[in-house]
Design an enzyme around this catalytic site. Structure first.
Site, PDB file in Angstrom:
ATOM      1  N   ASP A 149       0.830  -1.214   0.000  1.00 45.87           N
ATOM      2  CA  ASP A 149       0.000   0.000   0.000  1.00 45.87           C
ATOM      3  C   ASP A 149       0.863   1.262   0.000  1.00 45.87           C
ATOM      4  OD1 ASP A 149      -2.363   1.816   0.823  1.00 45.87           O
ATOM      5  OD2 ASP A 149      -3.306  -0.160   0.680  1.00 45.87           O
ATOM      6  N   ASP A 195      -6.092   4.592  -6.244  1.00 39.59           N
ATOM      7  CA  ASP A 195      -6.833   5.320  -5.214  1.00 39.59           C
ATOM      8  C   ASP A 195      -7.113   6.759  -5.650  1.00 39.59           C
ATOM      9  OD1 ASP A 195      -8.058   5.705  -2.756  1.00 39.59           O
ATOM     10  OD2 ASP A 195      -6.421   4.785  -1.632  1.00 39.59           O
ATOM     11  N   ASP A 222     -13.640   2.016   3.529  1.00 38.54           N
ATOM     12  CA  ASP A 222     -12.508   1.824   4.438  1.00 38.54           C
ATOM     13  C   ASP A 222     -12.970   1.115   5.704  1.00 38.54           C
ATOM     14  OD1 ASP A 222     -10.649   2.917   2.791  1.00 38.54           O
ATOM     15  OD2 ASP A 222     -10.695   4.910   3.691  1.00 38.54           O
TER      16      ASP A 222
END
Ligand code: GLA
Length: 715
Positions: free
Chosen positions: A349, A464, A534
């Site tokens: 990530d 993202d 999330d």
């Protein structure tokens, strides 16, 4: 005299009364009738003797009234139409009215199942054409609709509002829509009858469709929707920017208008250029929400997302385990435990890039996509090859559209960010959006994506987008074209996504936007899946995934086991198994028992993923209304099925009643990865016919809050 006065007042009153009565539009004689049809939906269109195109309202019962002016199929502002229009333009000469008449109809069979329909309308007073385009999928009752518009006027035409679709519905119409926010996406379904007036669902976020509501909704005709017995029409706008879905009850019916949000979005269209709206998806069923969703999922696997016939792999993400705090050694140390437990894919990530302004937290580095030399001295390639050596695929996080003011990119190009003159920069998560209308930015982002995805052994990426527009100004566009930023941005984004999907056909892509901000079919067609939220607390994921499943197949929903909510590991794993299984955990810190539960869940997921992801979904018990949620999936050949029960509150155990089984087939019952120390289910190992199981039910092992049970039925 007095008599005359009274008479004239009476006459005046009558005249006044008669004037009002003319407000009710007169029926228009019909010249020609045709239809847009799928297996069980017919949209009947009529050309009036006045040349205009009308629609018979779609309703639960029969309809067949003569059309009146209010019933125009694609109504235009400015020439006598008084309700919300589908089209509003300013012609080159300043005329704000448009009057479209029917010109031609073409219908062609694209495949045995798909018919393409194009209806051309034109304004006899102007060289101005509007084409209503439809792709109908016969068996799935899916209609894809969009508009193409072009002109040959002497100057530019200003498009104020061009809806993707305008549909008339008759009788009582109920709307179900999904309110939410960050970490609460889709969590609050609301069903309401559409009463006279206008109900608007919209967003004005520019670079993503949603944060507070999704551009997907359900209309139910004649009564509120249910799973098995209702006339429903699901709608979903394939657009990742500001949208507007408007439901105008004008007394005689309800008009659903859906498309790009006209808010501050006027577009100047030069002669000869074609403007194409986003596609509106409609999915119809007379057998309730379950049937509607199964059709939607079949369509989506074929046309709505990439590689829709390949079950998804088990992913381990380092985000919750390490956050921004890692280096080469730390990441590699996560690989062996991941492989051991059954993971197939590792996702690195945020936090791997930036040198002058290292990305060690969310304040700096976005825009500087060079691997951080201190953390990863040899770049990304060795990280990826170490993963592959251990039998794991390797994926990477990127956010190519963004820039931190603390970055080398911003130092060099402050004018590349979307901003407004004379306003202090408003940051969200300390970042700004790059202006994709600028060709240099398009080139930059494409280079970033290409460089990252070309690293050997990178076969997965999470794309993202962690903020939306609040100061929608483009330093690139001319002052007169500022309102075009909203639409141009999304179209440039799609061009970039399209190029990425084509250049890297073997790279799997996840859509993420601060959670579920890009859960829409506009972007999803370039991707394999999306990040729904999330929030990974499994007690909230149960209702959230239930709501997403109205519109999206579970193979598109990434569902990760994390420590959010501190729920029992067995419950968290069962919830993740019902969608695309992933984990975001430090495996080295798990207890031996939790590790064994995870390994068992992964094993079970691999065994059933072809059933859950390629099969049919039946929603059995709504977690919004019951003490638990329950679903089952059935394989396309009906030889196998899986029943999930997720208990959210304490409550007496009872059977869950699966649907869609073959009544004559024998199925053996087996609970997958049963929770330690729970009693074996009474049907374990026994064989029943599909008819018996659907009638008597399957008794799950869970009986308390935050317990779950996954039961497989095999031939
Ligand atoms: C967003 C995503 C998270 C994670 C972080 C990284 O918040 O939703 O999953 O990727 O960004 O910064």
């Amino acid at each position: 005299m007095k008599f005359l006065l009274t008479l004239s007042v009476t006459l005046l009153l009558i005249a006044g009364f008669q004037d009002y009565s003319t407000a009710e539009p007169a029926p228009v004689p019909v010249r020609e009738t045709f239809a847009i049809k799928t297996k069980s939906l017919t949209i009947t269109l009529q050309v009036g003797t006045d040349g205009r195109l009308y629609q018979q309202p779609i309703s639960a019962g029969p309809s067949g009234s003569k059309p009146a002016r209010d019933d125009e199929f694609y109504p235009q502002a400015g020439d006598g139409y008084v309700w919300e229009p589908a089209l509003q333009v300013t012609h080159a000469d300043g005329n704000t009215s448009t009057a479209l008449v029917f010109d031609s109809l073409t219908q062609s069979n694209e495949t045995a199942d798909i018919t393409a329909t194009r209806i051309r309308l034109h304004d006899p007073a102007y060289p101005f054409d509007v084409t209503l385009c439809f792709n109908t999928h016969h068996d799935e009752d899916v209609v894809e609709q969009w508009i193409e518009l072009n002109h040959a006027e002497k100057g530019a035409v200003t498009l104020q509002r061009v809806e993707s679709s305008s549909l008339l519905l008759g009788g009582d119409v109920y709307l179900t829509h999904f309110f939410g926010d960050w970490a609460k996406e889709m969590l609050s379904p609301i069903t309401e009858k559409i009463t006279p007036g206008t109900k608007v669902l919209d967003s004005k976020l520019g670079v993503r469709a949603s944060q507070f509501r999704n551009p997907s909704f359900i209309l139910s005709l004649g009564g509120a929707a249910n799973e098995t017995n209702a006339v429903v029409l699901a709608g979903s706008l394939a657009w990742s920017g500001s949208f507007q879905c408007e439901f105008d009850n004008y007394g005689q019916g309800v008009r659903a208008l859906t498309g790009i949000n006209p808010f501050e979005s006027a577009i100047s269209l030069p002669a000869g250029k074609i403007f194409v709206t986003p596609t509106m998806l409609w999915v119809w069923s007379t057998n309730g929400l379950g049937d509607m969703s199964r059709k939607f999922h079949r369509w989506a696997r074929e046309f709505g997302l990439r590689d829709g016939h390949t079950p998804r792999q088990v992913l381990l993400n380092n985000w919750e385990a390490t956050g921004f705090d890692f280096d080469f050694k730390r990441i590699v140390s996560l690989y062996d435990p991941a492989k051991k437990i059954g993971t197939e894919l590792f996702l690195l990530d945020d936090g791997w890039f930036g040198n002058k302004y290292p990305r060690v937290d969310d304040h700096a580095g976005l825009g500087d996509w060079q691997p951080n030399r201190q953390r990863l001295p040899d770049g990304l390639a060795p990280l990826a090859s170490e993963a592959v050596k251990r039998g794991l695929r390797f994926g990477i996080w990127m956010e190519p559209e963004m820039v931190n003011p603390r970055s080398e990119l911003f130092d060099a190009h402050p004018d590349w960010a979307i901003r407004q003159p004379k306003r202090e920069l408003e940051l969200q998560r300390n970042q700004l959006v790059l202006d994709l209308t600028r060709p240099a930015v398009q080139k930059f982002e494409w280079n970033v994506i290409q460089n990252i995805l070309s690293v050997p052994n990178i076969t997965y990426a999470k794309w993202d987008c962690n903020r939306y527009l609040t100061q929608p100004g483009s330093p690139y566009l001319a002052p007169s074209r500022q309102s075009e930023l909203w639409v141009d941005y999304v179209n440039a984004l799609y061009a970039l996504m399209d190029k990425t999907a084509k250049a890297f056909p073997n790279t799997e892509l996840m859509l993420c936007s601060g959670g579920g901000g890009r859960a829409d079919y506009g972007a999803l067609k370039y991707f394999h899946e999306f990040w729904p939220s999330d929030n990974t607390d499994p007690t909230l994921r149960v209702p959230m995934q239930w709501d997403y499943s109205y519109f999206f197949p579970v193979m598109a929903l990434a569902s990760h086991v994390t420590h959010w909510g501190n729920r029992p590991m067995h419950f968290a794993c069962a919830v993740a198994m019902s969608a695309r299984f992933g984990m975001d955990l430090d495996l080295t810190k798990l207890s031996a028992q939790d590790k064994a539960i995870c390994a068992g869940a992964i094993n079970a997921y691999k065994q059933i993923r072809d059933v859950t992801q390629l099969g049919e979904l039946y929603r059995l018990e709504d977690p919004h209304e019951n003490f638990r949620g329950a679903l089952n999936f059935v394989s396309p050949d009906r030889h196998r099925a899986v029943v999930f029960a997720f208990q959210l509150k304490d409550g007496a155990n009872r059977p869950a009643f699966p649907q869609g089984l073959d009544p004559d087939q024998h199925y053996t019952v087996h609970e997958l990865n049963p929770a330690p120390s729970r009693e074996t289910i009474p049907q374990e190992g026994k064989t029943f016919t599909g008819e018996e199981l659907m009638r008597e039910g399957v008794m799950p092992s869970c009986s308390k809050a935050v317990e779950a049970s996954v039961v497989e039925l095999t031939e």
